[in-house]
Design a protein around this motif. Structure first.
Motif, PDB file in Angstrom:
ATOM      1  N   LYS A 102      39.411  40.930  32.772  1.00  0.00           N
ATOM      2  CA  LYS A 102      40.340  42.039  32.552  1.00  0.00           C
ATOM      3  C   LYS A 102      39.568  43.328  32.287  1.00  0.00           C
ATOM      4  O   LYS A 102      39.944  44.397  32.779  1.00  0.00           O
ATOM      5  N   ILE A 103      38.486  43.232  31.523  1.00  0.00           N
ATOM      6  CA  ILE A 103      37.680  44.432  31.258  1.00  0.00           C
ATOM      7  C   ILE A 103      37.083  44.951  32.559  1.00  0.00           C
ATOM      8  O   ILE A 103      37.105  46.153  32.840  1.00  0.00           O
ATOM      9  N   ASN A 104      36.568  44.055  33.381  1.00  0.00           N
ATOM     10  CA  ASN A 104      35.971  44.451  34.652  1.00  0.00           C
ATOM     11  C   ASN A 104      37.004  45.106  35.557  1.00  0.00           C
ATOM     12  O   ASN A 104      36.708  46.068  36.276  1.00  0.00           O
ATOM     13  N   MET A 105      38.252  44.595  35.517  1.00  0.00           N
ATOM     14  CA  MET A 105      39.325  45.183  36.314  1.00  0.00           C
ATOM     15  C   MET A 105      39.546  46.645  35.958  1.00  0.00           C
ATOM     16  O   MET A 105      39.786  47.485  36.828  1.00  0.00           O
ATOM     17  N   LEU A 106      39.435  46.957  34.659  1.00  0.00           N
ATOM     18  CA  LEU A 106      39.653  48.336  34.217  1.00  0.00           C
ATOM     19  C   LEU A 106      38.593  49.270  34.794  1.00  0.00           C
ATOM     20  O   LEU A 106      38.882  50.406  35.164  1.00  0.00           O
ATOM     21  N   PHE A 107      37.363  48.776  34.878  1.00  0.00           N
ATOM     22  CA  PHE A 107      36.295  49.589  35.465  1.00  0.00           C
ATOM     23  C   PHE A 107      36.480  49.718  36.982  1.00  0.00           C
ATOM     24  O   PHE A 107      36.299  50.802  37.554  1.00  0.00           O
ATOM     25  N   GLU A 108      36.847  48.615  37.632  1.00  0.00           N
ATOM     26  CA  GLU A 108      36.931  48.623  39.093  1.00  0.00           C
ATOM     27  C   GLU A 108      38.190  49.304  39.605  1.00  0.00           C
ATOM     28  O   GLU A 108      38.133  50.085  40.559  1.00  0.00           O
ATOM     29  N   MET A 161      42.909  39.167  47.226  1.00  0.00           N
ATOM     30  CA  MET A 161      43.946  40.046  46.708  1.00  0.00           C
ATOM     31  C   MET A 161      45.197  39.986  47.573  1.00  0.00           C
ATOM     32  O   MET A 161      46.325  40.014  47.074  1.00  0.00           O
ATOM     33  N   MET A 162      45.005  39.880  48.891  1.00  0.00           N
ATOM     34  CA  MET A 162      46.153  39.786  49.790  1.00  0.00           C
ATOM     35  C   MET A 162      46.911  38.485  49.563  1.00  0.00           C
ATOM     36  O   MET A 162      48.159  38.473  49.526  1.00  0.00           O
ATOM     37  N   LEU A 163      46.168  37.385  49.397  1.00  0.00           N
ATOM     38  CA  LEU A 163      46.808  36.096  49.140  1.00  0.00           C
ATOM     39  C   LEU A 163      47.603  36.132  47.837  1.00  0.00           C
ATOM     40  O   LEU A 163      48.747  35.648  47.772  1.00  0.00           O
ATOM     41  N   LEU A 164      47.016  36.717  46.804  1.00  0.00           N
ATOM     42  CA  LEU A 164      47.709  36.813  45.513  1.00  0.00           C
ATOM     43  C   LEU A 164      48.969  37.657  45.632  1.00  0.00           C
ATOM     44  O   LEU A 164      50.019  37.312  45.069  1.00  0.00           O
ATOM     45  N   PHE A 204      41.279  30.627  38.016  1.00  0.00           N
ATOM     46  CA  PHE A 204      42.158  31.133  36.958  1.00  0.00           C
ATOM     47  C   PHE A 204      42.765  30.014  36.108  1.00  0.00           C
ATOM     48  O   PHE A 204      43.586  30.267  35.230  1.00  0.00           O
ATOM     49  N   LYS A 205      42.352  28.751  36.427  1.00  0.00           N
ATOM     50  CA  LYS A 205      42.849  27.590  35.680  1.00  0.00           C
ATOM     51  C   LYS A 205      44.381  27.562  35.667  1.00  0.00           C
ATOM     52  O   LYS A 205      45.022  27.355  34.628  1.00  0.00           O
ATOM     53  N   ALA A 206      44.952  27.784  36.838  1.00  0.00           N
ATOM     54  CA  ALA A 206      46.413  27.822  36.979  1.00  0.00           C
ATOM     55  C   ALA A 206      46.961  26.448  37.371  1.00  0.00           C
ATOM     56  O   ALA A 206      46.334  25.715  38.134  1.00  0.00           O
ATOM     57  N   LYS A 207      48.124  26.120  36.838  1.00  0.00           N
ATOM     58  CA  LYS A 207      48.737  24.812  37.106  1.00  0.00           C
ATOM     59  C   LYS A 207      49.562  24.821  38.389  1.00  0.00           C
ATOM     60  O   LYS A 207      49.718  23.792  39.045  1.00  0.00           O
ATOM     61  N   HIS A 211      52.375  29.957  37.733  1.00  0.00           N
ATOM     62  CA  HIS A 211      51.401  30.151  36.655  1.00  0.00           C
ATOM     63  C   HIS A 211      50.278  31.085  37.112  1.00  0.00           C
ATOM     64  O   HIS A 211      49.849  31.990  36.374  1.00  0.00           O
ATOM     65  N   LEU A 212      49.809  30.900  38.344  1.00  0.00           N
ATOM     66  CA  LEU A 212      48.745  31.745  38.890  1.00  0.00           C
ATOM     67  C   LEU A 212      49.177  33.210  38.944  1.00  0.00           C
ATOM     68  O   LEU A 212      48.442  34.107  38.514  1.00  0.00           O
ATOM     69  N   VAL A 213      50.368  33.446  39.461  1.00  0.00           N
ATOM     70  CA  VAL A 213      50.881  34.818  39.568  1.00  0.00           C
ATOM     71  C   VAL A 213      51.020  35.447  38.184  1.00  0.00           C
ATOM     72  O   VAL A 213      50.670  36.619  37.977  1.00  0.00           O
ATOM     73  N   ALA A 214      51.503  34.664  37.218  1.00  0.00           N
ATOM     74  CA  ALA A 214      51.666  35.176  35.850  1.00  0.00           C
ATOM     75  C   ALA A 214      50.315  35.564  35.253  1.00  0.00           C
ATOM     76  O   ALA A 214      50.191  36.595  34.578  1.00  0.00           O
ATOM     77  N   ILE A 215      49.288  34.752  35.508  1.00  0.00           N
ATOM     78  CA  ILE A 215      47.955  35.029  34.969  1.00  0.00           C
ATOM     79  C   ILE A 215      47.373  36.309  35.548  1.00  0.00           C
ATOM     80  O   ILE A 215      46.892  37.177  34.825  1.00  0.00           O
ATOM     81  N   VAL A 216      47.433  36.443  36.874  1.00  0.00           N
ATOM     82  CA  VAL A 216      46.812  37.619  37.487  1.00  0.00           C
ATOM     83  C   VAL A 216      47.579  38.903  37.160  1.00  0.00           C
ATOM     84  O   VAL A 216      46.987  39.985  37.051  1.00  0.00           O
ATOM     85  N   LYS A 217      48.890  38.784  36.953  1.00  0.00           N
ATOM     86  CA  LYS A 217      49.666  39.958  36.520  1.00  0.00           C
ATOM     87  C   LYS A 217      49.294  40.350  35.100  1.00  0.00           C
ATOM     88  O   LYS A 217      49.193  41.524  34.768  1.00  0.00           O
ATOM     89  N   ASP A 218      49.092  39.329  34.256  1.00  0.00           N
ATOM     90  CA  ASP A 218      48.693  39.608  32.877  1.00  0.00           C
ATOM     91  C   ASP A 218      47.323  40.277  32.839  1.00  0.00           C
ATOM     92  O   ASP A 218      47.059  41.119  31.968  1.00  0.00           O
ATOM     93  N   LEU A 219      46.458  39.916  33.773  1.00  0.00           N
ATOM     94  CA  LEU A 219      45.127  40.526  33.839  1.00  0.00           C
ATOM     95  C   LEU A 219      45.161  41.918  34.458  1.00  0.00           C
ATOM     96  O   LEU A 219      44.172  42.637  34.452  1.00  0.00           O
ATOM     97  N   GLY A 220      46.331  42.293  34.980  1.00  0.00           N
ATOM     98  CA  GLY A 220      46.453  43.618  35.575  1.00  0.00           C
ATOM     99  C   GLY A 220      45.942  43.692  36.999  1.00  0.00           C
ATOM    100  O   GLY A 220      45.723  44.765  37.546  1.00  0.00           O
ATOM    101  N   LEU A 221      45.758  42.527  37.644  1.00  0.00           N
ATOM    102  CA  LEU A 221      45.240  42.514  39.005  1.00  0.00           C
ATOM    103  C   LEU A 221      46.332  42.744  40.029  1.00  0.00           C
ATOM    104  O   LEU A 221      46.052  43.037  41.192  1.00  0.00           O
ATOM    105  N   LEU A 222      47.592  42.575  39.641  1.00  0.00           N
ATOM    106  CA  LEU A 222      48.727  42.827  40.531  1.00  0.00           C
ATOM    107  C   LEU A 222      49.659  43.830  39.883  1.00  0.00           C
ATOM    108  O   LEU A 222      49.788  43.848  38.660  1.00  0.00           O
TER     109      LEU A 222
END
Length: 222
Positions: A102-108, A161-164, A204-207, A211-222
């Motif tokens: 998540k920190i890296n996402m903020l920089f990128e 990113m496109m797949l997500l 992302f250790k998604a079940k 769950h995967l979509v929820a994780i990446v949204k929480d990380l701010g990637l989507l």
């Protein structure tokens, strides 16, 4: 050194702590504070419109909900809106968030200038971060610079990113494959997409997909 700083932090103790550090340790005295992102944005716009713009924004990422309806619910929203008006303002995030991805996402994605994790070394790190950012350096926290963090970071390319994005919109792997083939994006074979999606689940250790979509949204990637 910076002469005008905006601090966005909803906890009074943390807010005053930042101001005290800026005052006593760095010598910055023209500081305005806000406990909500919308209030911070209003102060920013007033200063900008009055041609007395802030040079540095220090903001938390998460803010407590209140009875007032907020247009900007997070520090990420605040950074995006301020940068859309004043792209050259320096931004330091000061947060409890310590996940490298998540920190890296903020920089990128947001091109922030510095990051400080709240904790026992926060005072020293904030002083170093402000000084470094003032010297036009990008100041990354130890969470991103130590070897363990580097080794555990997840690196996503354009296809990932496109797949997500497609998965978040409810498309199946078969539908995604058809879309990739129409757009002539490769790799687009069934096995390649299966491997990519499986790797995303593992990374992302998604079940499951939800769950995967929820994780990446929480990380701010989507």
């Amino acid at each position: 050194m910076f002469t005008k700083v905006l601090v966005a932090e909803d906890y009074e103790i943390a807010n005053q702590g930042i101001i005290k550090i800026l005052n006593d340790k760095i010598g910055i005295h023209n500081i305005q504070e806000a406990k909500y992102c919308d209030d911070a944005y209003l102060k920013f716009r007033k200063a900008y419109n009055d041609k007395e713009a802030f040079e540095l924004l220090i903001t938390d990422l998460s803010f407590r909900e209140d009875h007032k309806i907020q247009t900007r619910a997070s520090g990420i929203d605040l950074i995006k809106d301020i940068r859309s008006v004043q792209p050259d303002i320096k931004v330091i995030v000061y947060s409890q968030e310590n996940r490298p991805d998540k920190i890296n996402m903020l920089f990128e994605k947001l091109d922030i200038n510095g990051y400080v994790c709240k904790g026992q070394h926060a005072i020293k790190e904030l002083i170093a971060c402000v000084n470094g950012v003032y010297q036009n350096n990008t100041v990354r926290p130890p969470e991103l610079t130590n070897n363990t963090a580097i080794n555990t970071m997840i690196h996503l390319d354009d296809l990932d990113m496109m797949l997500l994005e497609e998965l978040s919109q409810g498309f199946t792997k078969k539908e995604i494959r058809t879309k990739l083939k129409k757009q002539k994006i490769s790799p687009n074979s069934e096995s390649a997409i299966d491997k990519r999606v499986s790797k995303l689940f593992d990374d992302f250790k998604a079940k499951n997909t939800t769950h995967l979509v929820a994780i990446v949204k929480d990380l701010g990637l989507l």
